[in-house]
Design an enzyme around this catalytic site. Structure first.
Site, PDB file in Angstrom:
ATOM      1  N   CYS A   1       0.849  -1.189   0.000  1.00 46.14           N
ATOM      2  CA  CYS A   1       0.000   0.000   0.000  1.00 46.14           C
ATOM      3  C   CYS A   1       0.883   1.237   0.000  1.00 46.14           C
ATOM      4  CB  CYS A   1      -0.858  -0.033   1.255  1.00 46.14           C
ATOM      5  SG  CYS A   1      -1.655  -1.618   1.503  1.00 46.14           S
TER       6      CYS A   1
ATOM      7  N   ARG B   1       1.466   1.924  -6.068  1.00 44.67           N
ATOM      8  CA  ARG B   1       1.722   0.927  -5.029  1.00 44.67           C
ATOM      9  C   ARG B   1       0.510   0.045  -4.755  1.00 44.67           C
ATOM     10  NH1 ARG B   1       6.165   2.222  -2.278  1.00 44.67           N
ATOM     11  NH2 ARG B   1       5.495   0.913  -0.557  1.00 44.67           N
TER      12      ARG B   1
ATOM     13  N   TRP C   1      -3.252  -2.197  -1.498  1.00 42.51           N
ATOM     14  CA  TRP C   1      -3.074  -3.414  -2.293  1.00 42.51           C
ATOM     15  C   TRP C   1      -3.397  -4.542  -1.324  1.00 42.51           C
ATOM     16  CZ3 TRP C   1      -0.203  -8.013  -2.477  1.00 42.51           C
ATOM     17  CH2 TRP C   1      -0.196  -8.660  -3.709  1.00 42.51           C
TER      18      TRP C   1
ATOM     19  N   ASN D   1       0.895   0.072   5.883  1.00 38.71           N
ATOM     20  CA  ASN D   1       1.410  -0.663   4.719  1.00 38.71           C
ATOM     21  C   ASN D   1       2.284  -1.783   5.278  1.00 38.71           C
ATOM     22  OD1 ASN D   1       2.614  -1.635   2.368  1.00 38.71           O
ATOM     23  ND2 ASN D   1       4.286  -0.157   2.536  1.00 38.71           N
ATOM     24  N   GLY D   2       1.993  -3.022   4.914  1.00 36.21           N
ATOM     25  CA  GLY D   2       2.780  -4.143   5.430  1.00 36.21           C
ATOM     26  C   GLY D   2       1.869  -5.267   5.909  1.00 36.21           C
TER      27      GLY D   2
ATOM     28  N   GLU E   1      10.622 -12.013 -20.962  1.00 35.14           N
ATOM     29  CA  GLU E   1      10.210 -10.638 -20.639  1.00 35.14           C
ATOM     30  C   GLU E   1       9.048 -10.191 -21.521  1.00 35.14           C
ATOM     31  OE1 GLU E   1       9.984  -6.788 -19.010  1.00 35.14           O
ATOM     32  OE2 GLU E   1      10.508  -8.790 -18.274  1.00 35.14           O
TER      33      GLU E   1
ATOM     34  N   LYS F   1       5.382  -9.041 -20.140  1.00 34.80           N
ATOM     35  CA  LYS F   1       4.754  -7.751 -20.469  1.00 34.80           C
ATOM     36  C   LYS F   1       3.306  -7.968 -20.925  1.00 34.80           C
ATOM     37  CE  LYS F   1       7.045  -5.184 -18.851  1.00 34.80           C
ATOM     38  NZ  LYS F   1       7.798  -5.904 -18.007  1.00 34.80           N
TER      39      LYS F   1
ATOM     40  N   GLU G   1       1.202  -9.056 -17.912  1.00 32.79           N
ATOM     41  CA  GLU G   1       1.032  -7.993 -16.910  1.00 32.79           C
ATOM     42  C   GLU G   1      -0.080  -7.011 -17.285  1.00 32.79           C
ATOM     43  OE1 GLU G   1       5.211  -6.766 -14.781  1.00 32.79           O
ATOM     44  OE2 GLU G   1       5.102  -6.555 -16.959  1.00 32.79           O
TER      45      GLU G   1
ATOM     46  N   HIS H   1       9.935 -30.138 -26.780  1.00 34.31           N
ATOM     47  CA  HIS H   1       9.765 -31.113 -25.687  1.00 34.31           C
ATOM     48  C   HIS H   1       8.498 -30.831 -24.878  1.00 34.31           C
ATOM     49  CE1 HIS H   1      13.775 -32.217 -26.838  1.00 34.31           C
ATOM     50  NE2 HIS H   1      14.199 -30.994 -26.592  1.00 34.31           N
TER      51      HIS H   1
ATOM     52  N   LYS I   1       3.710  -1.584  -8.352  1.00 36.67           N
ATOM     53  CA  LYS I   1       5.043  -1.281  -8.876  1.00 36.67           C
ATOM     54  C   LYS I   1       6.148  -1.912  -8.052  1.00 36.67           C
ATOM     55  CE  LYS I   1       7.806   0.529 -11.785  1.00 36.67           C
ATOM     56  NZ  LYS I   1       7.883  -0.197 -13.038  1.00 36.67           N
TER      57      LYS I   1
HETATM   58  C1  BG6 Z   1       6.671  -6.142  -9.481  1.00 32.18           C
HETATM   59  C2  BG6 Z   1       6.555  -5.117 -10.602  1.00 32.18           C
HETATM   60  O1  BG6 Z   1       5.835  -5.779  -8.450  1.00 32.18           O
HETATM   61  O2  BG6 Z   1       8.017  -6.203  -9.006  1.00 32.18           O
HETATM   62  C3  BG6 Z   1       7.477  -5.555 -11.717  1.00 32.18           C
HETATM   63  O3  BG6 Z   1       5.202  -5.069 -11.059  1.00 32.18           O
HETATM   64  C4  BG6 Z   1       8.908  -5.672 -11.192  1.00 32.18           C
HETATM   65  O4  BG6 Z   1       7.429  -4.614 -12.764  1.00 32.18           O
HETATM   66  C5  BG6 Z   1       8.999  -6.565  -9.963  1.00 32.18           C
HETATM   67  O5  BG6 Z   1       9.713  -6.195 -12.195  1.00 32.18           O
HETATM   68  C6  BG6 Z   1      10.363  -6.426  -9.297  1.00 32.18           C
HETATM   69  O6  BG6 Z   1      10.500  -5.107  -8.833  1.00 32.18           O
HETATM   70  P1  BG6 Z   1      11.905  -4.382  -8.610  1.00 32.18           P
HETATM   71  O7  BG6 Z   1      11.522  -2.995  -8.253  1.00 32.18           O
HETATM   72  O8  BG6 Z   1      12.576  -5.096  -7.487  1.00 32.18           O
HETATM   73  O9  BG6 Z   1      12.675  -4.453  -9.886  1.00 32.18           O
END
Ligand code: BG6
Length: 609
Positions: free
Chosen positions: A2, A27, A74, A100-101, A482, A486, A489, A505, A604
């Site tokens: 959060c 967040r 969150w 937050n936590g 990756e 993307k 996500e 395989h 994030k």
């Molecule tokens: C996720 C993000 O929460 O954490 C991703 O949505 C990110 O984009 C991943 O790659 C790792 O985060 P960081 O800040 O440690 O690179």
């Protein structure tokens, strides 16, 4: 994870707190709420959903007062709904808290409090803490907070108000980011300085186990023994435009187009004018240690973990040192084999990812030194590591990481050359060739943007599919991972990245005319092999989107769609090839009308384990 923010001073607090919450929305955005102290009473307004939803509800509220705290959620404990939204208050409503936590021992404490007659309104762990503080409160809020915190285990960044203390906010932190913004006759706090940086750049980073008592004019910090502790004020510089979208519809698209500048900033001053040496002064005092290492263990999460996989290829190739790559949370609990000759390399955009922070503690406890590649200055990971190399991507706000990833690949490439030179496994000519190639990347990425129209068409053709496969060989494999991440996500389409040879395989069973397959087929010693894999997909009517080197025209006769990237070495092609994959995921998500910058269920940086 959060976001929490707060203000007290002479101005109306609510607009400042709402504005701060908007900057913290990366967040978490399951629900939001504020508590405003009018001097006499505390008004609480909460809403499920985003800050906009909260703002609508606030139109019916007074919200008057010069002291307020706010929260964007969150969800960890208890589904996103009104009763689980923060702020929470104790039974008689005189203590109000945002958190937050995770309070890990909340279950046992809750039972004890229920036996003592406390009735809980929510399913959250947080409500246990506010009830505990209420239990200890006798007019001294800081003392009550300290007493309660001594009973809980877990992680927390909290802010607490008491009805009968209108000009005071008590905050505290343990393993979750929290900082104070010192103003003139006013003070702010936030999970991230971005929440108040427009108003003051005088920032105090709270340390684990510290409790701060804020009034409009004073900041007093104590430890959990109630003893006063001193603190350092940092002057933070942040370009306000970096936190605005400008003419872009989404932060993600802005950050994709910022990559040439971000990479240039990350390269600047790090390659000698003769192009044969890497300059990483931040490692100078560790040269002897780096000369003695015989193993590198890379730990990270999400997109940063993919950068670690690319690093495995280039570090082993140029520095000839064995490399292992691990998810931070797995590393943390698997009894890893390491010692003082092991370098633990962590990679993190935010510098606040809890799993990676915990892995650093574990590594250091086992005698290893930790080098971290981080994008956010003065973040927890930067502060906890022995050595830090910063990427200069600038603030990354889109939840799906883009420019941070490519700048991580740049720093890892520089570090591979640096280590290769130090260990005499890379000669002048080879080093110079790699460094000259790296210098060309910003311009070459700018050329890739010419494919945007073509990629938009492909997105239109494929946005209705519900699955996709991404294939690559060598450094192309982590890039395929990756690309798949993307798409997952931000468009919620199920996608898997696979080493192309491994497709035979198992995953080849998934291929038919409904399975779009993205293949990274850039020039290099693996090209003929990957062409074979392309033919295997074609033989099963799979729809082929191929990322190919620009001099490869023939591939048009085989693939359904081709996206060209400038000709380059394999490791440079890997950096260039991720850009069309970012754009493809972006345009597919836009076609689907998804919330690109704030995709569902994501955040994030994950500050809880
Ligand atoms: C996720 C993000 O929460 O954490 C991703 O949505 C990110 O984009 C991943 O790659 C790792 O985060 P960081 O800040 O440690 O690179």
């Amino acid at each position: 994870m959060c976001g929490i923010v707060g203000y007290l001073g002479k101005k109306e607090a609510l607009p400042l707190v709402i504005d701060g919450l908007k900057y913290l929305e990366y967040r978490g955005y399951d629900s939001a709420g504020v508590a405003v102290h009018s001097g006499k009473k505390i008004e609480i307004v909460k809403a499920v959903g985003k800050i906009n939803d909260l703002e609508q509800k606030l139109e019916q509220a007074s919200g008057k007062g010069t002291c307020a705290i706010g929260h964007t959620r969150w969800a960890t404990h208890g589904k996103p709904c009104l009763k689980n939204s923060h702020p929470h208050q104790n039974t008689d409503g005189n203590i109000v808290l945002v958190h937050n936590g995770i309070i890990e021992n909340y279950g046992g404490l809750k039972i004890k409090l229920e036996e003592e007659g406390v009735v809980f309104k929510s399913e959250t762990d947080t409500e246990v803490l506010v009830q505990l503080i209420g239990r200890y409160y006798d007019g001294d809020l800081a003392k009550a907070v300290i007493a309660a915190l001594r009973e809980v285990t877990g992680t927390y960044a909290i802010a607490v108000l008491a009805k009968d203390r209108p000009n005071e906010i008590v905050i505290a932190k343990k393993s979750a980011p929290l900082c104070i913004g010192i103003g003139k006759g006013e003070n702010f706090f936030g999970s991230d300085a971005i929440a108040f940086i427009k108003h003051t750049n005088k920032v105090v980073y709270l340390k684990d186990g510290e409790v701060a008592v804020l009034t409009p004019k004073t900041v007093l910090i104590k430890n959990l023994q109630g003893k006063k502790v001193s603190y350092k004020v940092n002057n933070l510089s942040l370009d306000p435009s970096s936190i605005e979208k400008g003419e872009y519809p989404h932060f993600m698209l802005k950050e994709i187009y910022e990559q040439p500048r971000a990479i240039q900033d990350t390269l600047d001053g790090r390659i000698s004018p003769q192009n044969d040496e890497v300059i990483l002064t931040e490692l100078d005092k560790y040269q002897e240690y780096l000369l003695g290492i015989n193993k590198i263990l890379i730990v990270a999460c999400g997109t940063s973990w993919h950068a670690g996989l690319v690093a495995e290829y280039i570090l082993e190739k140029h520095a000839r040192i064995p490399v292992e790559v691990d998810y931070a949370a797995e590393f943390r609990y698997r009894f890893p084999v390491l010692d003082e000759k092991t370098l633990v390399l962590t990679i993190s955009q935010s510098g606040e990812t809890a799993d990676t922070i915990a892995a650093i503690g574990e590594a250091q406890a086992l005698g290893a030194k930790v080098l971290s590649i981080v994008n956010v200055p003065a973040s927890t990971i930067a502060r906890d590591s022995d050595m830090v190399i910063y990427t200069y991507a600038g603030r990354e706000i889109g939840v799906a990481s883009t420019k941070a990833f490519t700048t991580q690949l740049i720093v890892l490439s520089l570090f591979a050359v640096y280590l290769g030179r130090l260990h005499h496994s890379l000669d002048d000519a080879a080093a110079s060739a790699i460094l000259q190639n790296l210098k060309r990347v910003p311009n070459e990425i700018a050329k890739v943007f010419n494919e945007a129209k073509n990629i938009k068409k492909i997105a239109k053709a494929f946005h209705k599919h519900s699955n996709a496969l991404y294939l690559g060989r060598g450094v192309g494999f982590p890039i395929a991972l990756e690309g798949a991440l993307k798409l997952k996500e931000i468009s919620y389409i199920h996608a898997e990245g696979y080493p192309a040879a491994e497709m035979k395989h198992g995953p080849i069973a998934l291929i038919d005319e409904n399975m779009p397959t993205v293949v990274l087929a850039f020039k290099g010693r693996r090209y003929e092999k990957i062409l074979g894999n392309i033919m295997e997909v074609k033989a099963r009517k799979g729809k082929l989107i191929v990322i190919a080197s620009e001099s490869n025209d023939g591939i048009k006769r085989i693939a359904d769609w081709v996206i060209h990237i400038p000709d380059a070495s394999e490791s440079i092609s890997a950096i260039l090839a991720v850009v069309p994959l970012q754009l493809l995921a972006y345009y597919i998500a836009v076609e689907k009308g998804c919330s690109v910058d704030q995709p569902r269920n994501l955040a994030k940086s994950v500050t809880v384990e």
